[in-house]
Design a protein around this motif. Structure first.
Motif, short mmCIF file in Angstrom:
data_model
loop_
_atom_site.label_atom_id
_atom_site.label_comp_id
_atom_site.label_asym_id
_atom_site.label_seq_id
_atom_site.Cartn_x
_atom_site.Cartn_y
_atom_site.Cartn_z
N VAL A 23 16.57 46.66 37.97
CA VAL A 23 17.08 47.30 36.76
C VAL A 23 16.35 48.63 36.59
CG1 VAL A 23 17.33 47.13 34.26
CG2 VAL A 23 17.67 45.11 35.68
N SER A 24 17.07 49.71 36.75
CA SER A 24 16.46 51.03 36.71
C SER A 24 15.82 51.30 35.34
CB SER A 24 17.51 52.11 37.01
OG SER A 24 18.58 52.04 36.10
N ASP A 25 14.65 51.88 35.35
CA ASP A 25 13.94 52.30 34.14
C ASP A 25 13.56 51.14 33.24
OD1 ASP A 25 14.44 55.06 34.90
OD2 ASP A 25 16.49 54.73 34.19
N GLY A 26 13.65 49.90 33.74
CA GLY A 26 13.25 48.75 32.94
C GLY A 26 14.17 48.42 31.80
N LYS A 27 15.39 48.97 31.80
CA LYS A 27 16.37 48.67 30.75
C LYS A 27 17.75 49.08 31.25
CE LYS A 27 15.60 53.12 28.39
NZ LYS A 27 14.43 53.52 29.19
N VAL A 28 18.77 48.57 30.57
CA VAL A 28 20.15 48.99 30.80
C VAL A 28 20.59 49.78 29.58
CG1 VAL A 28 22.54 48.24 31.07
CG2 VAL A 28 20.72 47.08 32.34
N LYS A 29 21.05 51.00 29.80
CA LYS A 29 21.38 51.89 28.70
C LYS A 29 22.84 52.33 28.82
CE LYS A 29 19.04 55.69 26.27
NZ LYS A 29 17.92 56.65 26.40
N ILE A 30 23.62 52.09 27.77
CA ILE A 30 25.06 52.37 27.76
C ILE A 30 25.35 53.42 26.69
CG2 ILE A 30 27.37 51.39 27.41
CD1 ILE A 30 26.11 48.65 28.18
N GLY A 31 26.08 54.46 27.06
CA GLY A 31 26.46 55.50 26.12
C GLY A 31 27.90 55.34 25.67
N ILE A 32 28.13 55.36 24.37
CA ILE A 32 29.48 55.36 23.80
C ILE A 32 29.76 56.78 23.33
CG2 ILE A 32 31.05 54.36 22.10
CD1 ILE A 32 29.95 52.35 24.16
N LEU A 33 30.66 57.45 24.03
CA LEU A 33 30.95 58.86 23.77
C LEU A 33 32.40 58.98 23.33
CD1 LEU A 33 29.97 61.80 23.91
CD2 LEU A 33 30.55 61.81 26.34
N MET A 54 28.44 44.37 19.35
CA MET A 54 28.84 42.96 19.34
C MET A 54 28.79 42.37 20.74
SD MET A 54 32.02 43.08 16.61
CE MET A 54 32.39 41.32 16.75
N ALA A 55 29.21 43.14 21.73
CA ALA A 55 29.18 42.65 23.11
C ALA A 55 27.75 42.44 23.58
CB ALA A 55 29.90 43.64 24.03
N VAL A 56 26.85 43.38 23.25
CA VAL A 56 25.45 43.25 23.64
C VAL A 56 24.83 42.01 22.99
CG1 VAL A 56 23.16 44.31 23.50
CG2 VAL A 56 25.15 45.71 24.09
N GLU A 57 25.11 41.81 21.72
CA GLU A 57 24.59 40.64 21.03
C GLU A 57 25.12 39.35 21.64
OE1 GLU A 57 25.67 41.30 16.96
OE2 GLU A 57 24.52 43.17 16.85
N GLU A 58 26.42 39.35 22.00
CA GLU A 58 27.01 38.18 22.61
C GLU A 58 26.36 37.86 23.96
OE1 GLU A 58 31.48 36.86 24.05
OE2 GLU A 58 31.25 37.97 22.16
N ALA A 59 25.93 38.91 24.66
CA ALA A 59 25.26 38.73 25.95
C ALA A 59 23.79 38.34 25.79
CB ALA A 59 25.38 40.00 26.78
N GLY A 60 23.32 38.28 24.56
CA GLY A 60 21.94 37.87 24.32
C GLY A 60 20.96 39.02 24.18
N GLY A 61 21.46 40.25 24.23
CA GLY A 61 20.59 41.41 24.04
C GLY A 61 19.83 41.84 25.26
N VAL A 63 19.78 41.67 29.89
CA VAL A 63 20.44 41.33 31.15
C VAL A 63 19.39 41.39 32.25
CG1 VAL A 63 21.20 43.72 31.59
CG2 VAL A 63 22.41 41.82 32.67
N LEU A 64 19.34 40.36 33.08
CA LEU A 64 18.31 40.24 34.11
C LEU A 64 16.91 40.38 33.52
CD1 LEU A 64 19.91 42.29 37.05
CD2 LEU A 64 19.96 39.81 36.69
N GLY A 65 16.77 39.89 32.28
CA GLY A 65 15.49 39.93 31.61
C GLY A 65 15.10 41.26 31.01
N MET A 66 15.96 42.25 31.13
CA MET A 66 15.65 43.59 30.62
C MET A 66 16.48 43.89 29.37
SD MET A 66 13.39 44.97 32.66
CE MET A 66 12.65 43.33 32.74
N PRO A 67 15.95 44.69 28.43
CA PRO A 67 16.68 45.01 27.21
C PRO A 67 17.89 45.89 27.48
CG PRO A 67 14.67 46.31 27.34
CD PRO A 67 14.60 45.31 28.47
N VAL A 68 18.89 45.74 26.63
CA VAL A 68 20.10 46.57 26.68
C VAL A 68 20.11 47.47 25.46
CG1 VAL A 68 22.62 46.59 26.80
CG2 VAL A 68 21.33 44.71 27.86
N GLU A 69 20.35 48.76 25.68
CA GLU A 69 20.39 49.72 24.59
C GLU A 69 21.75 50.42 24.54
OE1 GLU A 69 17.22 52.50 24.98
OE2 GLU A 69 15.64 50.97 24.90
N ILE A 70 22.17 50.77 23.34
CA ILE A 70 23.39 51.55 23.13
C ILE A 70 23.01 52.88 22.51
CG2 ILE A 70 25.60 51.70 21.91
CD1 ILE A 70 25.67 49.54 23.98
#
Length: 401
Positions: A23-33, A54-61, A63-70
């Motif tokens: 997981v690059s940079d120790g997190k998964v980061k998604i941009g909504i543009l 809502m999708a991130v919360e449903e996935a547990g926040g 992925v592969l043990g790393m935080p997901v950010e929006i």
């Protein structure tokens, strides 16, 4: 440039070294543009950001043990603004994927930028078929509607009802051109004819000159190759000009539930439209729709529901691939069957097109509606393979055979 920053998971336990390396940079980061302040803000906007959360919360926040950010930003429907934000996100902001991308001109520009940087895009707001045609990349996906599906659904239905002569009011950018072109082909293939067209700028408030040309054409159908408040304004002003009273019919080629809500059933009743999501279709779509409404006060559009699905599917693909590497994730997405509140048993074509079912709707009359947001009759279900262009004919260089 001011960014809205939302942390979907503020902390997560560090996984083992092997996982962290995937997981690059120790997190998964998604941009909504998307458009958060203009004509398309109601159909995507901050509502898409909430759907992504809502999708991130449903996935547990995580992925592969790393935080997901929006992260999210307003591209103002300008390709240069959208490109500038995307470039900063991708080059310095550690963003792994960009989604929504309302407005086709912005979507095309950002998809190209992301492809050059081996980053994923998942478009739910842009509509042009070029996204899965000549502009496709190995990492780009078109997840909600497109102009081909709108033409197949609404265009075919209106011609079948006797609307065999058309005049187009077309938004003057890539989406409008694509929608007019696809609908013209559908109308002519069904035995109808197109008598002319006129182009109008995005965010038009005065349609009088354009409607006069449509009126003078004598066409039975005035096709609105536009979206959002442009479509709403055209429909309202057509009634004021007496077009509908004189026998001309309005065909909103991209109408969403937010538009019907804005118009009201009295003005919108009887209109045909094509959508890839409707909250009241079944138990699963109702569950998501009601949860979304609790958070936002409105039912989701197909763009907002599509953004939820795109984020959820992206995270599932990372989990299955064991990595957020764009090539591995893209390969995984193209091997998955998508089943969620937005799509059922849908697959992803080699050009990145999600082949989900779409639905021909007709707007209810005020008397037929049982309450707020009960707006549609579902008149037909169109399988994805029929609604969307054959990938082999799309012009995407990734497709062979």
């Amino acid at each position: 440039m001011k960014f809205l920053y939302v942390t979907a998971a503020t902390a997560a336990l560090l996984a083992g070294t092997a996982t962290a390396q995937e997981v690059s940079d120790g997190k998964v980061k998604i941009g909504i543009l998307n458009d958060q302040s203009g004509a398309y803000s109601a159909l995507g906007g901050l509502g898409s950001v909430e759907a992504a959360k809502m999708a991130v919360e449903e996935a547990g926040g995580t992925v592969l043990g790393m935080p997901v950010e929006i992260v999210a930003a307003d591209h103002q429907n300008k390709a240069d603004v959208g490109s500038s934000i995307a470039r900063e996100w991708l080059d310095a902001g550690q963003v792994d994927a960009i989604m929504d991308l309302t407005t086709s001109s912005v979507a095309l520009a950002v998809q190209t930028l992301a492809g050059e940087r081996n980053k994923v895009t998942m478009i739910t707001g842009g509509g042009t078929t070029e996204l899965t045609g000549k502009a496709c990349t190995p990492y780009s996906f078109h997840w909600a509607y497109d102009t081909h599906a709108l033409a197949v659904g609404t265009g075919s239905a209106v011609v079948a009802q006797g609307g065999d002569s058309w005049f187009f009011l077309t938004a003057d950018y890539a989406f409008g051109y694509s929608l007019e072109e696809n609908t013209t082909k559908t109308v002519e293939a069904a035995g109808g004819q197109v008598l002319g067209s006129v182009r109008h700028p995005l965010n038009t408030t005065d349609f009088s000159a354009f409607l006069l040309q449509a009126q003078a054409s004598g066409a039975k159908v005035v096709g609105l190759a536009s979206a959002g408040t442009d479509t709403q304004n055209a429909i309202k002003q057509a009634a004021e000009f007496g077009l509908t009273q004189a026998g001309q019919n309005m065909a909103g080629l991209l109408l969403m539930i937010s538009d019907v809500h804005g118009l009201g059933l009295q003005a919108a009743q009887g209109l045909y439209l094509t959508e890839s999501y409707y909250w009241d279709r079944d138990d699963q779509s109702r569950d998501f729709g009601n949860r979304y409404k609790e958070r936002t006060g409105a039912m989701p559009t197909m763009v907002q529901a599509g953004t939820y699905s795109a984020v959820l599917s992206y995270l599932k693909a990372i989990e299955a691939a064991g990595s957020d590497d764009a090539a591995k994730v893209s390969e995984q997405l193209k091997s998955m069957t998508i089943n969620d509140a937005f799509a059922r048993n849908a697959t992803v074509a080699p050009n990145g097109r999600l082949m989900s079912d779409v639905f021909l709707m007709q707007v209810k009359s005020p008397e037929e509606s049982k309450g707020e947001w009960d707006y549609y009759h579902v008149r037909a279900t169109i399988p994805g393979a029929e609604a969307y262009m054959n990938p082999a004919e799309s012009g995407c260089p990734l497709v062979t055979g």
